[in-house]
Design a protein around this motif. Structure first.
Motif, PDB file in Angstrom:
ATOM      1  N   LYS A 208      40.624  37.662  52.316  1.00 18.16           N
ATOM      2  CA  LYS A 208      40.646  38.976  51.675  1.00 18.16           C
ATOM      3  C   LYS A 208      40.521  38.789  50.175  1.00 18.16           C
ATOM      4  O   LYS A 208      41.386  38.163  49.550  1.00 18.16           O
ATOM      5  CB  LYS A 208      41.950  39.714  52.011  1.00 18.16           C
ATOM      6  N   ILE A 209      39.434  39.311  49.617  1.00 18.71           N
ATOM      7  CA  ILE A 209      39.221  39.191  48.171  1.00 18.71           C
ATOM      8  C   ILE A 209      40.255  40.056  47.466  1.00 18.71           C
ATOM      9  O   ILE A 209      40.366  41.246  47.746  1.00 18.71           O
ATOM     10  CB  ILE A 209      37.829  39.704  47.740  1.00 18.71           C
ATOM     11  N   ASP A 210      40.984  39.474  46.554  1.00 22.83           N
ATOM     12  CA  ASP A 210      42.042  40.219  45.886  1.00 22.83           C
ATOM     13  C   ASP A 210      41.486  41.367  45.061  1.00 22.83           C
ATOM     14  O   ASP A 210      40.410  41.281  44.471  1.00 22.83           O
ATOM     15  CB  ASP A 210      42.847  39.285  44.982  1.00 22.83           C
ATOM     16  N   GLN A 211      42.287  42.440  44.980  1.00 19.77           N
ATOM     17  CA  GLN A 211      41.818  43.614  44.250  1.00 19.77           C
ATOM     18  C   GLN A 211      41.634  43.377  42.763  1.00 19.77           C
ATOM     19  O   GLN A 211      40.884  44.090  42.114  1.00 19.77           O
ATOM     20  CB  GLN A 211      42.703  44.831  44.533  1.00 19.77           C
ATOM     21  N   SER A 212      42.270  42.348  42.222  1.00 17.08           N
ATOM     22  CA  SER A 212      42.079  42.075  40.790  1.00 17.08           C
ATOM     23  C   SER A 212      40.631  41.649  40.494  1.00 17.08           C
ATOM     24  O   SER A 212      40.145  41.824  39.379  1.00 17.08           O
ATOM     25  CB  SER A 212      43.060  41.001  40.316  1.00 17.08           C
ATOM     26  N   PHE A 213      39.942  41.078  41.484  1.00 15.47           N
ATOM     27  CA  PHE A 213      38.525  40.723  41.284  1.00 15.47           C
ATOM     28  C   PHE A 213      37.610  41.914  41.586  1.00 15.47           C
ATOM     29  O   PHE A 213      36.526  42.039  41.039  1.00 15.47           O
ATOM     30  CB  PHE A 213      38.116  39.547  42.177  1.00 15.47           C
ATOM     31  N   VAL A 214      38.098  42.752  42.498  1.00  9.58           N
ATOM     32  CA  VAL A 214      37.288  43.905  42.916  1.00  9.58           C
ATOM     33  C   VAL A 214      37.225  44.956  41.807  1.00  9.58           C
ATOM     34  O   VAL A 214      36.190  45.583  41.574  1.00  9.58           O
ATOM     35  CB  VAL A 214      37.883  44.532  44.213  1.00  9.58           C
ATOM     36  N   GLU A 215      38.354  45.097  41.107  1.00 10.14           N
ATOM     37  CA  GLU A 215      38.505  46.157  40.111  1.00 10.14           C
ATOM     38  C   GLU A 215      37.313  46.270  39.157  1.00 10.14           C
ATOM     39  O   GLU A 215      36.813  47.356  38.900  1.00 10.14           O
ATOM     40  CB  GLU A 215      39.798  45.895  39.327  1.00 10.14           C
ATOM     41  N   GLU A 216      36.876  45.123  38.634  1.00  6.18           N
ATOM     42  CA  GLU A 216      35.768  45.183  37.678  1.00  6.18           C
ATOM     43  C   GLU A 216      34.536  44.433  38.155  1.00  6.18           C
ATOM     44  O   GLU A 216      33.735  43.960  37.360  1.00  6.18           O
ATOM     45  CB  GLU A 216      36.246  44.650  36.319  1.00  6.18           C
ATOM     46  N   CYS A 217      34.407  44.372  39.500  1.00  9.21           N
ATOM     47  CA  CYS A 217      33.285  43.609  40.054  1.00  9.21           C
ATOM     48  C   CYS A 217      31.944  44.250  39.701  1.00  9.21           C
ATOM     49  O   CYS A 217      30.904  43.596  39.752  1.00  9.21           O
ATOM     50  CB  CYS A 217      33.416  43.447  41.567  1.00  9.21           C
ATOM     51  N   ASP A 218      31.983  45.540  39.343  1.00 13.21           N
ATOM     52  CA  ASP A 218      30.739  46.236  39.006  1.00 13.21           C
ATOM     53  C   ASP A 218      30.553  46.374  37.495  1.00 13.21           C
ATOM     54  O   ASP A 218      29.582  46.978  37.053  1.00 13.21           O
ATOM     55  CB  ASP A 218      30.718  47.617  39.658  1.00 13.21           C
ATOM     56  N   SER A 219      31.499  45.846  36.702  1.00 12.72           N
ATOM     57  CA  SER A 219      31.379  46.039  35.258  1.00 12.72           C
ATOM     58  C   SER A 219      31.546  44.751  34.446  1.00 12.72           C
ATOM     59  O   SER A 219      31.165  44.693  33.288  1.00 12.72           O
ATOM     60  CB  SER A 219      32.391  47.085  34.778  1.00 12.72           C
ATOM     61  N   HIS A 220      32.146  43.727  35.041  1.00 14.95           N
ATOM     62  CA  HIS A 220      32.305  42.450  34.327  1.00 14.95           C
ATOM     63  C   HIS A 220      31.603  41.349  35.097  1.00 14.95           C
ATOM     64  O   HIS A 220      31.941  41.094  36.251  1.00 14.95           O
ATOM     65  CB  HIS A 220      33.784  42.094  34.166  1.00 14.95           C
ATOM     66  N   ILE A 221      30.688  40.697  34.436  1.00 17.41           N
ATOM     67  CA  ILE A 221      29.867  39.703  35.117  1.00 17.41           C
ATOM     68  C   ILE A 221      30.709  38.566  35.712  1.00 17.41           C
ATOM     69  O   ILE A 221      30.413  38.076  36.795  1.00 17.41           O
ATOM     70  CB  ILE A 221      28.745  39.177  34.174  1.00 17.41           C
ATOM     71  N   GLU A 222      31.811  38.216  35.033  1.00 14.44           N
ATOM     72  CA  GLU A 222      32.645  37.127  35.577  1.00 14.44           C
ATOM     73  C   GLU A 222      33.224  37.543  36.931  1.00 14.44           C
ATOM     74  O   GLU A 222      33.263  36.756  37.879  1.00 14.44           O
ATOM     75  CB  GLU A 222      33.812  36.768  34.643  1.00 14.44           C
TER      76      GLU A 222
END
Ligand code: C2E
Ligand code: MG
Ligand code: MG
Ligand code: MG
Length: 288
Positions: A208-222
């Motif tokens: 399960k991909i943690d929500q901390s990575f999901v939060e800005e997955c569409d706005s931060h390239i990292e």
């Protein structure tokens, strides 16, 4: 007081005892007070579960759900698990809570089945301490039998911590869980001390991909790259991938373009009470 000072010293991760201070007294009173309240809440029935669906985006279909605990405190109102689970995890209280959650989940599935609904797999969060305890597998198999629920309808979510601490014991317990047909997910993947070695040694089903990575997955390239990497890793290891904390269409679209198809998050469904879930199951479910 000596006991308390010892306790505080242990809390700080040291072996040596410390001098007792008034500040310690208040921390300890608060903690022990909370522990007895948790015990009371268990016996008085002040905990309840909410269920958050996991959806398969392609067909907008509910595949399963996660059970999340809530505490309906008589004076403090609704208390989040983020506040009491970490305290419960410091003692064997967490085992009582986890057992209550397992019992409640299977009881609920039995009720849904009696209502003629298609029952779907429910995932429960287990503390690492409980996973490696002697009692877990026997408890689960007894409850599955008691409620007449197949093991494939129960999933377990575990965070990375314990997988690194006690891999040998995890291997043993997980083999027994697999024999019961129970699926195992790694929760909050990527936030612990990720070690790729456990991925090949354990019989895992899902990351399960943690929500901390999901939060800005569409706005931060990292974040985009981290999600992409986790998704590829899961695919290469033939593990299912679930993204959690998906709140917007744009995040879901990004994750889908990276190859993730199963989502859990407010954008699709918030955690809901059992009767609301029953309504959803009645109109939305398919055979698991
Ligand atoms: P978790 O297992 O990673 O659960 C996901 C958390 O994210 C849940 O919070 C859920 O309500 C929240 N969430 C889901 N979708 C979204 C979203 O779109 N946006 C945002 N901002 N949040 C979202 P919750 O229910 O407060 O649980 C927090 C943590 O407490 C859980 O994290 C889990 O580690 C622990 N926990 C919850 N229930 C239990 C339980 O029954 N037993 C144990 N041992 N731990 C539990
Ligand atoms: Mg979870
Ligand atoms: Mg999580
Ligand atoms: Mg979490």
């Amino acid at each position: 007081q000596a006991d308390i000072a010892m306790y505080c010293a242990k809390e700080k991760g040291r072996d040596n005892a410390q001098f007792f201070t008034p500040e310690m007294a208040s921390v300890v009173t608060k903690k022990f007070g909370f522990e007895s309240e948790i015990n009371e809440a268990l016996s008085l029935g002040h905990f309840f579960l909410v269920y958050q669906p996991k959806v398969f985006m392609e067909k907008a279909r509910v595949l399963g759900m996660e059970a999340l605990i809530r505490w309906n405190h008589p004076t403090k109102g609704l208390i989040s698990p983020v506040e009491f689970i970490p305290i419960a995890e410091e003692s064997s209280l967490i085992i009582k809570i986890d057992e209550w959650v397992i019992d409640q989940t299977l009881k609920q599935q039995n009720i849904w089945r009696d209502q003629g609904l298609t029952i779907l797999p429910v995932a429960v969060n287990l503390s690492g301490r409980h996973l490696v305890s002697d009692s877990l597998v026997a408890y689960i198999s007894e409850k599955l039998e008691h409620y007449g629920i197949e093991g494939r309808l129960l999933e377990i979510e575990i965070t990375e911590g314990i997988l690194l601490q006690d891999i040998q014991r995890c291997i043993e317990v997980m083999a027994e869980l697999k024999a019961l047909d129970i699926k195992i997910s790694v929760d909050d993947f990527g936030t612990g001390y990720s070690s790729l070695s456990y991925l090949k040694r354990l019989p895992l089903d899902t990351l399960k991909i943690d929500q901390s990575f999901v939060e800005e997955c569409d706005s931060h390239i990292e974040d985009t790259k981290i999600c992409e990497t986790i998704i590829h890793l899961a695919r290469n290891l033939e593990l299912t991938i679930v993204a959690e904390g998906v709140e917007t269409a744009s995040q879901a679209e990004m994750l889908r373009s990276l190859g993730c198809e199963i989502f859990q998050g407010y954008f699709f469904h918030k955690p809901m009470k059992s009767h609301e879930l029953a309504t959803l199951l009645a109109k939305d479910s398919v055979e698991a």
